[in-house]
Scaffold this motif. Structure first.
Motif, PDB file in Angstrom:
ATOM      1  N   LEU A  92       6.192  10.304   0.842  1.00 45.72           N
ATOM      2  CA  LEU A  92       5.566   9.140   0.223  1.00 45.72           C
ATOM      3  C   LEU A  92       5.909   7.912   1.048  1.00 45.72           C
ATOM      4  O   LEU A  92       7.087   7.615   1.283  1.00 45.72           O
ATOM      5  N   TRP A  93       4.875   7.187   1.500  1.00 49.17           N
ATOM      6  CA  TRP A  93       5.037   6.045   2.393  1.00 49.17           C
ATOM      7  C   TRP A  93       4.620   4.753   1.687  1.00 49.17           C
ATOM      8  O   TRP A  93       3.617   4.740   0.968  1.00 49.17           O
ATOM      9  N   GLY A 153       3.973   9.501  -8.877  1.00 48.22           N
ATOM     10  CA  GLY A 153       4.205   8.773 -10.119  1.00 48.22           C
ATOM     11  C   GLY A 153       2.996   7.951 -10.507  1.00 48.22           C
ATOM     12  O   GLY A 153       1.843   8.412 -10.397  1.00 48.22           O
ATOM     13  N   ASP A 154       3.252   6.718 -10.936  1.00 45.02           N
ATOM     14  CA  ASP A 154       2.135   5.855 -11.348  1.00 45.02           C
ATOM     15  C   ASP A 154       1.658   4.943 -10.224  1.00 45.02           C
ATOM     16  O   ASP A 154       0.905   3.999 -10.457  1.00 45.02           O
ATOM     17  N   ARG A 155       2.078   5.222  -9.004  1.00 40.99           N
ATOM     18  CA  ARG A 155       1.633   4.409  -7.867  1.00 40.99           C
ATOM     19  C   ARG A 155       0.177   4.736  -7.530  1.00 40.99           C
ATOM     20  O   ARG A 155      -0.285   5.862  -7.706  1.00 40.99           O
ATOM     21  N   GLU A 156      -0.508   3.766  -6.962  1.00 37.07           N
ATOM     22  CA  GLU A 156      -1.883   3.974  -6.491  1.00 37.07           C
ATOM     23  C   GLU A 156      -1.838   4.193  -4.978  1.00 37.07           C
ATOM     24  O   GLU A 156      -1.482   3.292  -4.227  1.00 37.07           O
ATOM     25  N   VAL A 157      -2.179   5.410  -4.551  1.00 37.65           N
ATOM     26  CA  VAL A 157      -2.125   5.723  -3.117  1.00 37.65           C
ATOM     27  C   VAL A 157      -3.516   5.589  -2.505  1.00 37.65           C
ATOM     28  O   VAL A 157      -4.524   5.947  -3.126  1.00 37.65           O
ATOM     29  N   GLN A 181       1.323  19.626  -8.745  1.00 36.49           N
ATOM     30  CA  GLN A 181       2.119  18.950  -9.765  1.00 36.49           C
ATOM     31  C   GLN A 181       3.312  18.238  -9.133  1.00 36.49           C
ATOM     32  O   GLN A 181       3.689  17.135  -9.535  1.00 36.49           O
ATOM     33  N   GLY A 182       3.920  18.888  -8.104  1.00 37.43           N
ATOM     34  CA  GLY A 182       5.012  18.233  -7.376  1.00 37.43           C
ATOM     35  C   GLY A 182       4.525  16.981  -6.665  1.00 37.43           C
ATOM     36  O   GLY A 182       5.240  15.968  -6.594  1.00 37.43           O
ATOM     37  N   LEU A 183       3.310  17.028  -6.123  1.00 36.01           N
ATOM     38  CA  LEU A 183       2.710  15.853  -5.474  1.00 36.01           C
ATOM     39  C   LEU A 183       2.529  14.724  -6.481  1.00 36.01           C
ATOM     40  O   LEU A 183       2.858  13.560  -6.187  1.00 36.01           O
ATOM     41  N   CYS A 184       2.019  15.057  -7.682  1.00 32.85           N
ATOM     42  CA  CYS A 184       1.799  14.034  -8.702  1.00 32.85           C
ATOM     43  C   CYS A 184       3.121  13.398  -9.134  1.00 32.85           C
ATOM     44  O   CYS A 184       3.206  12.182  -9.359  1.00 32.85           O
ATOM     45  N   GLU A 207       0.865  -1.184   0.000  1.00 33.55           N
ATOM     46  CA  GLU A 207       0.000   0.000   0.000  1.00 33.55           C
ATOM     47  C   GLU A 207       0.900   1.233   0.000  1.00 33.55           C
ATOM     48  O   GLU A 207       2.031   1.195   0.492  1.00 33.55           O
ATOM     49  N   PHE A 208       0.367   2.322  -0.575  1.00 35.35           N
ATOM     50  CA  PHE A 208       1.074   3.597  -0.556  1.00 35.35           C
ATOM     51  C   PHE A 208       0.164   4.670   0.019  1.00 35.35           C
ATOM     52  O   PHE A 208      -1.059   4.618  -0.123  1.00 35.35           O
ATOM     53  N   ALA A 209       0.785   5.661   0.683  1.00 32.83           N
ATOM     54  CA  ALA A 209       0.060   6.820   1.207  1.00 32.83           C
ATOM     55  C   ALA A 209       1.018   8.010   1.213  1.00 32.83           C
ATOM     56  O   ALA A 209       2.239   7.843   1.117  1.00 32.83           O
TER      57      ALA A 209
END
Length: 415
Positions: free
Chosen positions: A266-267, A305-309, A298-301, A249-251
């Protein structure tokens, strides 16, 4: 629940009010000291047995920081014990009260939460024969003093327990430092005063805390916070490389700033541990150019990247930035829990337990760990500098890692 034996101090708490004891001349009792030292359980049992011995048809208050915490920490274990001791107990959960009967005697115990200054209004109007404050140092002074003012029945007594805070805390200065003046019996507890706590568990608790939190929660001292907030993070082995693993998982956690730095972490969750694997840290002072909400988005995106948070936790004061995230409709955003001292305490414990780890790819976060300090002067407050990554880490721990805290309570009742 069964008891093998009590320590000397626990027995003292259980019987101090007995007419045969010299301590019966006191108007109340204060028990403070280390965590897990056996204060709460013996005090709550003593409170009810005193009430049943001294009154019939009386009203009493049991107070905690919140209704949930007082039900979970005091009422639930207490009612089970009272039944084992032969008392008849009737619970009224919706009314936040329970009644206790023994023979012809019956008394009512009301539960109150003293979360903030507005809580004082909740206890106005009731006449009490006694009041028990569980973790009184976490309650506002106005609530405590309003509850004390309700104890106007002849023979009423006051019961307090707490873990220590900083030495300028109002309860320490006005009560513990004035126990003789206020005619209060004072007992100081250490972990050794709890016979149900094994040596192994005592050692575990000693490893969980450092600095002022160690002094307070392990040594039971009312001591000032000073120096680094997380002194143990100066050890190089506290940091790690990003695991070569498939994260479950990502958050993301965000401390937002325009003039002040913005810090996003990013965790990734792997094998029961959350790793802070990457960061976005933008300081307009360092870079010489400010960024707008959209530019930070935009910096957050780019960070994600292409990860699903699963969610993005944001500084609750950053309403405009949360609205930008919502408007784009790509990520789920939630406001962070923002109790600073509780969050620092939880973060320190999570780091020491290995439930979160900081990867060496997070250079600004590592830098702030080495600079984040307490204010001088004795009050519990970190300096508002070098705290932006520290805040986003704290938001993550308080809102995601400890998302179940205060979320429910359990009442056990016989059928």
């Amino acid at each position: 629940m069964s008891f093998r034996h009590f320590s000397k101090k626990q027995l003292d708490v259980l019987t101090w009010w007995s007419p045969q004891r010299r301590t019966a001349r006191f108007d109340g009792i204060i028990c403070d000291g280390a965590v897990r030292s056996g204060k709460t359980l013996c005090m709550s049992v003593s409170f009810v047995t005193w009430a049943m011995a001294a009154f019939s048809g009386g009203s009493f208050a049991v107070c905690g920081k919140t209704i949930r915490s007082v039900k979970r920490n005091v009422a639930s274990p207490l009612l089970s014990i009272l039944r084992e001791l032969g008392f008849q107990v009737e619970e009224k959960l919706s009314g936040n009260l329970f009644s206790v009967s023994l023979g012809r005697k019956k008394n009512t115990f009301y539960l109150f939460g003293g979360r903030d200054e507005s809580s004082a209004a909740l206890i106005q109007g009731v006449t009490l024969c006694g009041v028990l404050f569980d973790e009184v140092a976490l309650m506002p002074r106005s609530f405590v003093e309003q509850a004390l003012a309700r104890c106007s029945v002849e023979g009423s007594r006051l019961w307090f327990n707490c873990n220590p805070e900083y030495p300028q805390h109002w309860f320490y200065r006005e009560w513990i430092c004035k126990v003789r003046q206020k005619n209060i019996y004072y007992l100081h507890f250490l972990m050794d005063d709890n016979p149900s706590l094994s040596p192994a568990m005592r050692e575990r608790y000693k490893k969980l805390y450092s600095g002022s939190f160690y002094d307070r929660f392990v040594l039971g001292k009312w001591t000032a916070s000073e120096g680094l907030v997380y002194p143990f993070m100066s050890e190089d082995q506290r940091y790690c490389e990003v695991p070569a693993a498939d994260f479950e998982e990502f958050a993301v956690s965000c401390d937002y700033g325009t003039v002040n730095p913005a810090s996003f972490g990013l965790w990734g969750l792997y094998d029961g541990c959350w790793y802070r694997i990457s960061e976005y840290y933008y300081s307009s002072r360092r870079e010489g150019v400010s960024r707008t909400d959209e530019e930070h988005y935009q910096g957050l995106c780019e960070l994600i990247g292409d990860r699903e948070v699963s969610r993005i936790v944001v500084d609750p004061s950053a309403a405009s930035f949360m609205e930008v995230i919502r408007r784009h409709g790509k990520y789920r955003v939630v406001p962070a829990r923002n109790n600073v001292i509780d969050g620092i305490r939880q973060t320190g414990t999570a780091l020491k337990e290995g439930r979160i780890r900081i990867c060496r790819t997070c250079g600004d976060c590592m830098r702030e760990f080495g600079l984040y300090r307490w204010e001088s002067g004795g009050k519990d407050a970190p300096l508002k500098e070098n705290d932006h990554a520290m805040d986003d880490v704290r938001y993550f721990v308080a809102t995601i890692l400890n998302s179940g805290d205060e979320g429910f309570f359990v009442f056990a009742s016989d059928r």
